[in-house]
Each structure stands twice: as structure tokens, then as C-alpha cells.
Scaffold this active site. Structure first.
Site, mmCIF file in Angstrom:
data_model
loop_
_atom_site.group_PDB
_atom_site.id
_atom_site.type_symbol
_atom_site.label_atom_id
_atom_site.label_comp_id
_atom_site.label_asym_id
_atom_site.label_seq_id
_atom_site.Cartn_x
_atom_site.Cartn_y
_atom_site.Cartn_z
ATOM 1 N N THR A 274 0.795 -1.231 0.000
ATOM 2 C CA THR A 274 0.000 0.000 0.000
ATOM 3 C C THR A 274 0.826 1.280 0.000
ATOM 4 O O THR A 274 0.616 2.166 -0.833
ATOM 5 C CB THR A 274 -0.953 0.008 1.209
ATOM 6 O OG1 THR A 274 -1.883 -1.063 1.068
ATOM 7 C CG2 THR A 274 -1.720 1.316 1.299
ATOM 8 N N ASN B 178 5.233 -0.728 3.802
ATOM 9 C CA ASN B 178 4.464 -0.093 4.878
ATOM 10 C C ASN B 178 5.354 0.078 6.107
ATOM 11 O O ASN B 178 5.225 1.048 6.861
ATOM 12 C CB ASN B 178 3.244 -0.942 5.231
ATOM 13 C CG ASN B 178 2.280 -1.084 4.072
ATOM 14 O OD1 ASN B 178 2.192 -0.223 3.205
ATOM 15 N ND2 ASN B 178 1.548 -2.192 4.050
ATOM 16 N N LYS C 113 -6.906 4.928 5.534
ATOM 17 C CA LYS C 113 -5.540 4.657 5.986
ATOM 18 C C LYS C 113 -4.719 5.944 5.980
ATOM 19 O O LYS C 113 -4.768 6.708 5.005
ATOM 20 C CB LYS C 113 -4.867 3.636 5.069
ATOM 21 C CG LYS C 113 -5.527 2.264 5.036
ATOM 22 C CD LYS C 113 -4.762 1.344 4.095
ATOM 23 C CE LYS C 113 -5.402 -0.033 3.998
ATOM 24 N NZ LYS C 113 -4.657 -0.922 3.085
ATOM 25 N N ASP C 114 -3.923 6.143 7.023
ATOM 26 C CA ASP C 114 -3.092 7.352 7.065
ATOM 27 C C ASP C 114 -2.158 7.424 5.869
ATOM 28 O O ASP C 114 -2.002 8.466 5.230
ATOM 29 C CB ASP C 114 -2.295 7.419 8.382
ATOM 30 C CG ASP C 114 -1.560 6.146 8.721
ATOM 31 O OD1 ASP C 114 -0.746 5.676 7.909
ATOM 32 O OD2 ASP C 114 -1.785 5.607 9.818
ATOM 33 N N ASP D 299 -9.403 -3.176 0.126
ATOM 34 C CA ASP D 299 -8.240 -3.926 0.594
ATOM 35 C C ASP D 299 -8.584 -4.758 1.824
ATOM 36 O O ASP D 299 -8.236 -5.941 1.912
ATOM 37 C CB ASP D 299 -7.093 -2.970 0.908
ATOM 38 C CG ASP D 299 -5.815 -3.682 1.322
ATOM 39 O OD1 ASP D 299 -5.180 -4.307 0.451
ATOM 40 O OD2 ASP D 299 -5.450 -3.609 2.506
ATOM 41 N N HIS E 140 -8.484 -8.773 1.693
ATOM 42 C CA HIS E 140 -7.613 -9.560 2.572
ATOM 43 C C HIS E 140 -8.412 -10.610 3.344
ATOM 44 O O HIS E 140 -7.975 -11.758 3.490
ATOM 45 C CB HIS E 140 -6.899 -8.649 3.571
ATOM 46 C CG HIS E 140 -5.636 -8.055 3.053
ATOM 47 N ND1 HIS E 140 -4.530 -8.809 2.743
ATOM 48 C CD2 HIS E 140 -5.288 -6.767 2.794
ATOM 49 C CE1 HIS E 140 -3.549 -8.017 2.318
ATOM 50 N NE2 HIS E 140 -3.994 -6.776 2.335
ATOM 51 N N ASP F 133 -3.217 0.723 -5.832
ATOM 52 C CA ASP F 133 -1.884 0.757 -5.225
ATOM 53 C C ASP F 133 -1.165 -0.585 -5.338
ATOM 54 O O ASP F 133 0.035 -0.674 -5.087
ATOM 55 C CB ASP F 133 -1.978 1.177 -3.757
ATOM 56 C CG ASP F 133 -2.916 0.291 -2.941
ATOM 57 O OD1 ASP F 133 -3.702 -0.471 -3.540
ATOM 58 O OD2 ASP F 133 -2.862 0.371 -1.697
ATOM 59 N N HIS F 134 -1.877 -1.622 -5.702
ATOM 60 C CA HIS F 134 -1.341 -2.956 -5.957
ATOM 61 C C HIS F 134 -2.533 -3.834 -6.312
ATOM 62 O O HIS F 134 -3.690 -3.411 -6.175
ATOM 63 C CB HIS F 134 -0.620 -3.528 -4.722
ATOM 64 C CG HIS F 134 -1.432 -3.495 -3.464
ATOM 65 N ND1 HIS F 134 -2.463 -4.377 -3.214
ATOM 66 C CD2 HIS F 134 -1.393 -2.662 -2.386
ATOM 67 C CE1 HIS F 134 -3.008 -4.099 -2.040
ATOM 68 N NE2 HIS F 134 -2.387 -3.045 -1.520
#
Length: 545
Positions: free
Chosen positions: A84, A105, A166-167, A306, A310, A353-354
Site C-alpha cells: 500500500t 508499509n 488509511k493514514d 483492501d 484480505h 496501489d497494488h
């Protein structure tokens, strides 16, 4: 006299007709720059999701972007590992971890041996709540971003706002000069930031937080958008290799969303995307983005895809439902942009992002290869081999991003030959099913990898932050749990992601030639007439004239 009057009347009519035509043509003239750029990153979105659920998408979301925009059909990440933070940084810097420094990460700082989180910053504090979830900034990002360059090119008269659950999904796209980067804190269900950006939340953010939207969403529970038997693109709803949400006994619909902290559970539901969309639209309105005669930038990352991916995997009904709902969220964004600006005054791009691997359990149920690598067993085997060969099991000091970090001072003290060290680790890992090879990150050129894979590993390697040896598994093997899935490899299922451009300057086009994630910011810089980011290596994507 009558003839003179007729001639005069004819001249007046001709002049009016010319004026009308000139005005119409002027209104159709494309602006030098769009009023607003909207960058959308869908976390963990594989390219095939554009087509897998296409028959169920509305006409106004993903399908509109594909129908009316530029679809780069062979767009890939040009490095590994694919995670990410590295993905968001690469989209917005136009370069790779070897240059921008965000190798994962998390990583181990080679000089100090300290474990580092990608956006951690102890010099700033949280704004919007208590605790350390706001001790974050972009200081670990070594290069500028396209959002930085666009602000520089307009003498900082424009605005950049970045938003994600997410930050890292907000901070890295916003770059070093964002007017505001906001992320979600699940302790109280609030959008927060850090003192890197401001001393207190704007009043509109405080009002949004006071509405407690996150709690209202999760109280609805999560059932399928359509009758569950219509989800024919997905596997059945109760499989042993699917994960479960907190406090649930089975991975099945309906999901009650009644875990110990419902405000955290929202991340793993489509509602996490919806509240991100709500906040993004409010940001456009309250920050008056696109209304100041400059080109503003809104960076939005949808993170819940995401979390759901997951937990449940690419073949789950949960993921299909999440994308069908996200399609509605994107349609709402496009409709809002139509009303506020018009299509020709807004430039939108969408990527990921992936991508992600299939769940090994699912593949095995279909007699296909794949598996979960026993990482702890392999590490124990390696340490035992190192103890036997060199008299120490302390040589490996860290393991991040499928890479092993070595204690260089101990290697020097014991006078260990690096080539011999590599051979011992390779032999140990080769005993564990799923291992392909171990790559010496300082000698990738002489590895047995084929050249395309050598390039990916090299682009992902940063000597200050990467490990010494990369563990390369066989295709469809990964390090993780027995349920759900993950990503990070150099294989196409982790690197192939969508890339769509829509709006200002973009005509309908399908591009089948290879593009890379580095091309996004380079292309934006070219179109917007600003300098590319400081580490940019991308190429300009050709568009239909």
C-alpha cells in the site's frame, strides 16, 4: 430606401449569427487547465475487476470511466514488493521505491536497526482526537509528488486535499505541501490529521465528525445489495478459506457488524468506502475546490476494498458486493462533478496501489497450484543453519517485505563471506515448500532471475531501507494465514492494475501497449503544464487527439 433597409437588416442578422456561433465555439474551447484534478486509488483493485463485474455495474460509475475515458489496459507496477504505502507513493511521485524511499508499509532502517512505519513522525502530534494515530507526516518520502509540483507551478495559490481511511493512503498522495491530509481514526470514528498540516480541524471537519456517520453506517449491518443467488461471478458464501469479521462464527451474509469496536469494523465493509466518498464530496464543497481560478487537486483512496479483499479473497461474494457498491459511490462522485463543474473542467484518474493473489485454498480446491508459505518455520530453519555454520543465530535481525535484514557488524566481526552467507540461507529456505529462490539484493544482476524480474527487484531496492536478501516464492504462494489473501510479489496478479483517465482533454480510447505506474504523474505533469516530480522516471502516455 426599402433596399437600404433590407441590406441593413441582413447585416444585423449576419452579425447576430456570427456572434452566436463565436460564443458557442468559445464555450467549447478547452480550458488551459482543468478546475480540479481528482485522483482515485482503489486499494487492492486488480485490473480484471473492471470486467469481472462489468455486467452488474451501473452505466455511470466504472463503465462510464471506461466508456468515455482512456483505458490503459496493460498497466503494471514496475517494482516489487507491491504494498500500500509504496503503491501510493509511486502513483504520485512517478518513480519507484529505489528513488522515493517508501519501500514498504514498514521497514528496518539499515543504519540504526530501528523498525520504521512509512509515515511515522514523532515531531508532530494528533489533531482531532487523543492518542498517537496522528503522529504522522510525509517526512519519510524523499521526493516531491505531482500534487506538490502542481502547487509550486501556481505559486501555492491552489489547494491539495487528500483523504483515505488509511493514514498512508492520504499522507503520501498529498505530498509535502498538502493543505490538508485526513485519515480515519476508529477509536471514535473521526477524521483526523496532524500538526504537520494544521493546529486544529477546520469547522466543517468537526461538524462532519459530529454527525457520527460511521456509527450510523455500521448499525445498518451488511447484507448483499442484490439477492445473494445472483452473485454468480463469485464462489459460494461459506468456504473454509474465507476469513471472518470480529465476533462472527461464519464468513456469511448477513454480517451483523457487532464486534467489540464497530467503528473499526467499518473498514472491512463497503461502508468504509461510502463514508470516504461522503467526506470527499464535503471537502470539495467546503474547501471550494475548483472555484479559485486555479487547478486544485483532490486525492482520494478507497481503502475498504483492501480490507475486504484480505479477509475474504477475490472470489468472495463480499468482494463482489463491495465493488458493486463502490461503483455506486464513484457514480455519485462523477454526477457531483458534472453538476459543479462539467466534464470538460475536471480531470479524473483511477488506479490501484497494488493488485492481489488468489486465496491458495480456493486454488487448491480447483486443483491449481499455490499455497501458504511457512515463514516462521523457514526463519527458524535459517537461524539454525547459521548457528551451525557460523556459530551464531543472531545474524538475521529483521524480516519485512519478504526480505531478511542482516546484522552487518556481526558479519564483519565473524569475518563471514557474503556469498557463503547467501548460500547457507538459500539452502535452509529451499527445504520449505513454496520457495523459488533467495536473491542477494546487492547482486541482483548476477541472480538467476529473468531480466523483467531483475528490473522489478532492482526498482524496489533501496540500500538504506531494504533488506539484504529477498525471499522469492513460487507463483501463487505467499506468506500469510490459512484464510484470506495478500499481495507483495513481482508476479502479474500483484502488479496488473487499472488505469483510467476521464474528463478534461481525454477522449474515449483503449490503449493496449504497456504502461507503468510511474507514467501517471509524468503524464499529468505534461498535460497540466507543470514540472514532473523530482524523482520522476515515467513516460508520457499518448492520448487520442
Amino acid at each position: 430606401m426599402k433596399k437600404t433597409t433590407q441590406v441593413f437588416a441582413y447585416l444585423i442578422i449576419s452579425l447576430l449569427s456570427f456572434s452566436t456561433t463565436w460564443a458557442q465555439n468559445k464555450s467549447k474551447t478547452l480550458a488551459k487547465r482543468p478546475a480540479l484534478v481528482v485522483g482515485i486509488v482503489v486499494d487492492q483493485m486488480r485490473y480484471d475487476y473492471l470486467y469481472k463485474y462489468q455486467d452488474r455495474y451501473s452505466d455511470n460509475g466504472f463503465k462510464r470511466l471506461m466508456r468515455e475515458g482512456l483505458n490503459c489496459q496493460d498497466n503494471h507496477y514496475n517494482y516489487a514488493p507491491t504494498v500500500t504505502a509504496a503503491g501510493h507513493a509511486s502513483v504520485y511521485t512517478g518513480t519507484v521505491p529505489a528513488v522515493h524511499g517508501i519501500v514498504g508499509n514498514d521497514w528496518t532502517d539499515v543504519a540504526t536497526g530501528k523498525k520504521v512505519y512509512c509515515t511515522e513522525d514523532s515531531t508532530v502530534t494528533t489533531v482531532g482526537t487523543t492518542g498517537k494515530t496522528g503522529f504522522m507526516s510525509p517526512k519519510n518520502l524523499w521526493t516531491s509528488t505531482i500534487t506538490d509540483q502542481l502547487r509550486i507551478s501556481q505559486n501555492f495559490r491552489s489547494k491539495t486535499i487528500a483523504i483515505a481511511l488509511k493514514d498512508r493512503g492520504a499522507i503520501l498522495p498529498g505530498g509535502h505541501t498538502a493543505n490538508g491530509s485526513y485519515w480515519y481514526d476508529s477509536k471514535e470514528g473521526r477524521w483526523i490529521t496532524s500538526t504537520f498540516y494544521m493546529k486544529e480541524l477546520p469547522s466543517w471537519v468537526q461538524k462532519f465528525n459530529a454527525e457520527e456517520k460511521a456509527l450510523k453506517y455500521v448499525k445498518q449491518g451488511w447484507n448483499t445489495l442484490y439477492p445473494i443467488d445472483t452473485y454468480v461471478q463469485s464462489a459460494e458464501d461459506n468456504l473454509p478459506f474465507e476469513g471472518k469479521l470480529p465476533s462472527e462464527k461464519t464468513p456469511t451474509f448477513p454480517h451483523a457488524l457487532e464486534g467489540p469496536n464497530p467503528l473499526e469494523i467499518i473498514r472491512s465493509t463497503p461502508y468504509g468506502n461510502s463514508i470516504t466518498k461522503d467526506f470527499a464530496l464535503k471537502a470539495i464543497e467546503e474547501e471550494k475546490l475548483g472555484q479559485n481560478n486555479n487547478t486544485d487537486f483532490l486525492a482520494v483512496s478507497f481503502s475498504s476494498t483492501d480490507y475486504v479483499g484480505h479477509a475474504f479473497g477475490p472470489q468472495s461474494i463480499e468482494l463482489e458486493d463491495t465493488y458493486l457498491r463502490l461503483d455506486r459511490d464513484i457514480a455519485e462522485i462523477l454526477s457531483y462533478l458534472d453538476k459543479q463543474f462539467g466534464k470538460d473542467r475536471v480531470l479524473v484518474f483511477l488506479t490501484a496501489d497494488h493488485a492481489v493473489a488468489e486465496v491458495p485454498g480456493y486454488l487448491q480446491s480447483k486443483k491449481m497450484p499455490g499455497g501458504v508459505f511457512e515463514a516462521n518455520k523457514a526463519l527458524t530453519e535459517a537461524k539454525s543453519a547459521l548457528q551451525k555454520e557460523f556459530g551464531s543465530d543472531k545474524l538475521i535481525i529483521g524480516s519485512e517485505n519478504s526480505q531478511l535484514y542482516i546484522d552487518h557488524s556481526l558479519v564483519e566481526k565473524l569475518a563471514i563471506n557474503r556469498k557463503k552467507l547467501h548460500q547457507v540461507i538459500l539452502a535452509a529456505y529451499s527445504k520449505i515448500e513454496g520457495t523459488s529462490t533467495i536473491i542477494d539484493m546487492q547482486d541482483v544482476a548476477n541472480s538467476t532471475l529473468i531480466q523483467p524480474y531483475k528490473d522489478l527487484v532492482t526498482n524496489g531496492y533501496n540500500p538504506a531501507r531494504s533488506g539484504d536478501f529477498m525471499i522469492l516464492l513460487k507463483p501463487q504462494w505467499f506468506m500469510g494465514g490459512k484464510t484470506g489473501t495478500t499481495h507483495s510479489t513481482l508476479y502479474a496478479y500483484d502488479t496488473h492494475v487499472p488505469l483510467l483517465f476521464y474528463g478534461w482533454k481525454v477522449k474515449p480510447q483503449e490503449l493496449s501497449s504497456r504502461t507503468s505506474i510511474s507514467d501517471i504523474s509524468t503524464t499529468l505533469a505534461n498535460w497540466l503544464g507543470c514540472m514532473e516530480p523530482s524523482g520522476s522516471i515515467g513516460k508520457i502516455i499518448p492520448i487520442a487527439k
